[in-house]
Design an enzyme around this catalytic site. Structure first.
Site, short mmCIF file in Angstrom:
data_model
loop_
_atom_site.label_atom_id
_atom_site.label_comp_id
_atom_site.label_asym_id
_atom_site.label_seq_id
_atom_site.Cartn_x
_atom_site.Cartn_y
_atom_site.Cartn_z
CG ASP A 18 -1.71 1.24 1.39
OD1 ASP A 18 -2.34 1.65 0.40
OD2 ASP A 18 -1.69 1.82 2.49
CG ASP A 52 -0.92 1.83 7.34
OD1 ASP A 52 -1.49 1.88 6.24
OD2 ASP A 52 -0.72 2.83 8.05
CG ASP A 68 -3.95 -1.29 3.32
OD1 ASP A 68 -4.12 -0.88 2.17
OD2 ASP A 68 -3.36 -0.65 4.20
#
Length: 760
Positions: free
Chosen positions: A397, A599, A603
């Site tokens: 990400d 995080d 996600d």
């Protein structure tokens, strides 16, 4: 280890025991049978490689010493482990083994004085008692372990009047068993050090009294002096200091803490005096959860281990039958040299214990999981460790993973003449107070900096739309804040959105504000890459791993990040919804095992879809932490390639252990078939294989040998080493002083490549 993790209502305590009698996973069922019959034992688990038994029991019904007594009735040689034992005790072999060895050596002088030969029988009698006790316990449970097989070999050699070989078998087996136990205890010391990280006492700030950490409640203020460990997770309410968090996160550099900073138990106050308001109970601290997670991982079995255990169920019976055939068939055929065949049968019989093979996988897995945990890289299961070694694609990400998620508002404007900037900023900051996204904090801080006070109480019907933005109703107005997609949610066609992006290029994240279907404002956010990301990507590439970035941000912001990383990413996908990330992960999995690193809430679907999901433990949301298979305790992405190298080393050690255990026994049996059936060598090979497997696996506990980096970064006064022509550029990654300085870069790439437009 009588560990004080008690429940006052149920009087429960978790105790840890060293159980030397656990040789391999076949003894787990024995431990289970013993403990299930003990009143007061609520649950238990066994960690075979470290020979540890963990028991949760009611202290009113049974004490740790009574549990030890129950285990020792089954000849398991149990003892209570002191809390957090981290020192290696120097322990001699048993008196039986020492006396047996001395008598065996004296018996070798029979060539000078023949009556000394009878000392070999005395040596057998002196050393066989521990073997006999364990063998009887094994047979009464209808099992043939290595003790029973060795006892049979000793009795048979005595019957063949080969007294010296019988004594040699007893002595070598006793010594090898002692060495194996010592090695297993040494491996368990590292695990014990994790449990002893947090101090057992805390000082109440108001009274100065020292109390047990289990008695400290939430919102209690404790004091921590320089050089002391922080006892419980909390928030600093007074004072400032530098904290060493290496024990939990693996971060080498001290972290500065001031008022309202979060601190964790087991980290060390290096200087200063602070008062900490606790935010968790001792049993719920990060270090406690970390220890529990590692224990659960070490109890889990890998696919390889399950396969080997399944094969071992048939191995021992097959070998025993084969040994019986080698002994009986020559007698039936009236072969002349029966002694040779009897010795061969004993060699085959002693080889019937597959302990070395059974230990080959769990010991390596145990050491790798423990090493990873002490490095701030928590792997939840053994299967995750196996899969990690096979990963071919790693997807990241962007926000909060590759970048710092420390946004700064660079431009905030009202696009509606009827709404002034102050009012618009009040609406936005009030709504964002209810959001947990990193961008929300930047907007709130910006509002406060221009004297606009957020009022979250005036927000009604707040809603969060992952991958799009947020919504709230203020003063009868429907306010939408987010990226391009929020326009459709607001009822505005994207084709009618003014092209304001032309003035907001150069990698800035662009946000839109809608009042109903009308675009009423916009803002820019800046974010920089984390230290070490470029270096981590290069290391992954050197391992033959493909890297990708999946982000919901716009294309310009994504490509700007790629440029900062010197185009280190192989694939970049932008403007993705959470379901889009999950779909791309599915596509990657077709090409090979895939890992996702993230995080945030957005996600979670991708983390769940990936073969391995890594969540950022410090900055990550609670959902991401639960979804991930691995937790990165710090924000240092460079730990990912290090963890993958550890997984590959672990996989290699498993293969080495299997080859070692099979080849040694195979060599002994081949020697027997070609005319050299050495029973003592077979016994030594069996016990020695277990020892070699443990020692070979313990290499994983050592620090990986790494090349010395050319560039070092420090938050203290540590030296900085740069190339000679770059000495001036000591603030790599910060705002550059001049155009000339900005062209210079860190020599190792650990500071994420070009430094254009980065903010201090």
């Amino acid at each position: 280890m009588a560990e004080g993790e008690e429940s006052k209502k149920m009087n429960l305590q978790t105790s840890y025991f060293d159980v030397v009698g656990i040789c391999c996973s076949s003894e787990v069922s024995i431990v289970g049978n013993v403990l299930r019959q003990v009143d007061g034992v609520k649950e238990f688990s066994v960690i075979v490689p470290s020979r540890t038994v963990i028991v949760v029991h009611d202290t009113f019904l049974i004490s740790p010493l009574q549990i030890v007594k129950a285990l020792n009735q089954a000849r398991l040689e149990a003892s209570v482990r002191p809390y957090g034992e981290t020192s290696l005790k120097s322990q001699w072999p048993s008196p039986f083994a020492i006396v047996s060895g001395v008598l065996l050596v004296l018996s070798f002088f029979k060539y000078f004085y023949s009556p000394l030969e009878w000392l070999a029988i005395v040596a057998v009698v002196a050393g066989v008692f521990p073997i006999l006790a364990k063998a009887v316990a094994s047979v009464t449970r209808f099992r043939l372990d290595i003790n029973a097989l060795t006892l049979i070999a000793v009795i048979a050699t005595l019957c063949m009047q080969d007294f010296t070989e019988a004594a040699t078998i007893v002595f070598l087996f006793s010594v090898a068993d002692w060495l194996e136990s010592s090695a297993a205890h040494k491996a368990s010391i590292v695990m014990s050090s994790l449990m002893s990280l947090a101090p057992r006492k805390a000082v109440i700030a108001d009274t100065g009294l020292e109390v047990d950490v289990d008695e400290v409640g939430i919102n209690t203020v404790v004091s921590v002096k320089a050089g002391e460990s922080i006892p419980i997770d909390g928030v600093v309410v007074d004072g400032s200091c530098d904290v060493d968090e290496k024990t939990l996160t693996g971060e080498s550099f001290p972290v500065s803490k001031q008022r309202e900073s979060t601190v964790m138990a087991a980290t060390i106050n290096l200087n200063g005096y602070i008062k900490v308001k606790t935010t968790a109970l001792a049993r719920d601290c990060v270090v406690a959860k970390m220890t529990k997670l590692v224990e659960e991982a070490q109890k889990s079995q890998t696919k390889t281990q399950r396969f080997i255990d399944k094969c071992s169920r048939y191995y021992t019976p097959a070998v025993v039958v084969s040994a019986a055939c080698f002994a009986v068939i020559p007698v039936l055929l009236k072969v002349q040299d029966l002694s040779h065949w009897f010795h061969l049968a004993l060699v085959v019989l002693v080889s019937g214990c597959p302990c070395g093979l059974i230990l080959s996988t769990p010991v390596a897995t145990f050491c790798a999981l423990t090493k990873a945990a002490t490095s701030g890289f928590l792997i939840k299961t053994g299967d995750c460790l196996e899969t990690l070694a096979k990963i071919k694609i790693v997807a990241f990400d962007k926000t909060g993973t590759i970048t710092k998620a420390e946004f700064m508002v660079s431009d905030f404007r009202s696009l509606s003449p009827s709404i002034n900037l102050h009012k618009l900023l009040n609406w936005v900051s009030s709504i964002e107070c209810k959001s947990s996204h990193p961008m929300a904090a930047a907007l709130i801080d910006y509002a406060i900096s221009v004297s606009v006070e957020p009022k979250p109480d005036i927000v009604e019907n707040f809603q969060n739309f992952p991958g799009e933005g947020v919504y709230g109703r203020i003063d009868g107005q429907d306010i939408y804040i987010g990226n391009k997609r929020i326009a459709q949610r607001a009822g505005c066609l994207t084709d009618n959105v003014p092209d304001i992006e032309a003035t907001m290029k150069r990698g800035k994240t662009i946000g839109y504000i809608y009042m109903g279907a009308k675009l009423t404002g916009s803002f820019n956010l800046l974010d920089g890459c984390r230290y070490g990301v470029a270096q981590a990507l290069k290391e992954l590439k050197s391992l033959g791993i493909q890297t990708a970035m999946l982000t919901g941000d716009n294309q310009d912001a994504a490509m700007s990040t790629q440029e900062q990383l010197e185009n280190a990413l192989d694939i970049v996908h932008s403007e993705l919804l959470p379901q889009d990330k999950a779909r791309i992960i599915d596509d990657f999995k077709i090409q090979g095992p895939t890992m996702m690193v993230g995080d945030g809430l957005n996600d979670a679907p991708a983390l769940a879809k990936a073969d391995i999901g890594i969540s950022m433990g410090i900055s990550g949301s609670a959902l991401a932490t639960e979804t991930g298979d691995i937790i990165l305790m710090s924000n240092d992405i460079r730990k990912i390639p290090k963890g993958m190298r550890l997984a590959k080393r672990s996989h290699k050690k498993v293969i080495e252990n299997v080859v070692l255990s099979v080849s040694i026994k195979g060599a002994i049996m081949v020697l027997g078939f070609v005319g050299y059936p050495l029973v003592w060598a077979a016994v030594l090979a069996d016990a020695g294989t277990c020892l070699l497997v443990i020692l070979n696996s313990m290499i994983l506990l050592r620090d990986e040998r790494e090349a010395v980096s050319t560039c070092y970064r420090s938050s203290t006064s540590s030296p900085v080493k740069l190339e000679e022509d770059e000495v001036e550029d000591l603030e790599v990654g910060l705002l550059q002083k001049s155009e000339e300085t900005s062209k210079k870069s860190c020599c190792s790439g650990c500071c994420s490549g070009p430094k254009d437009n980065q903010q201090k």
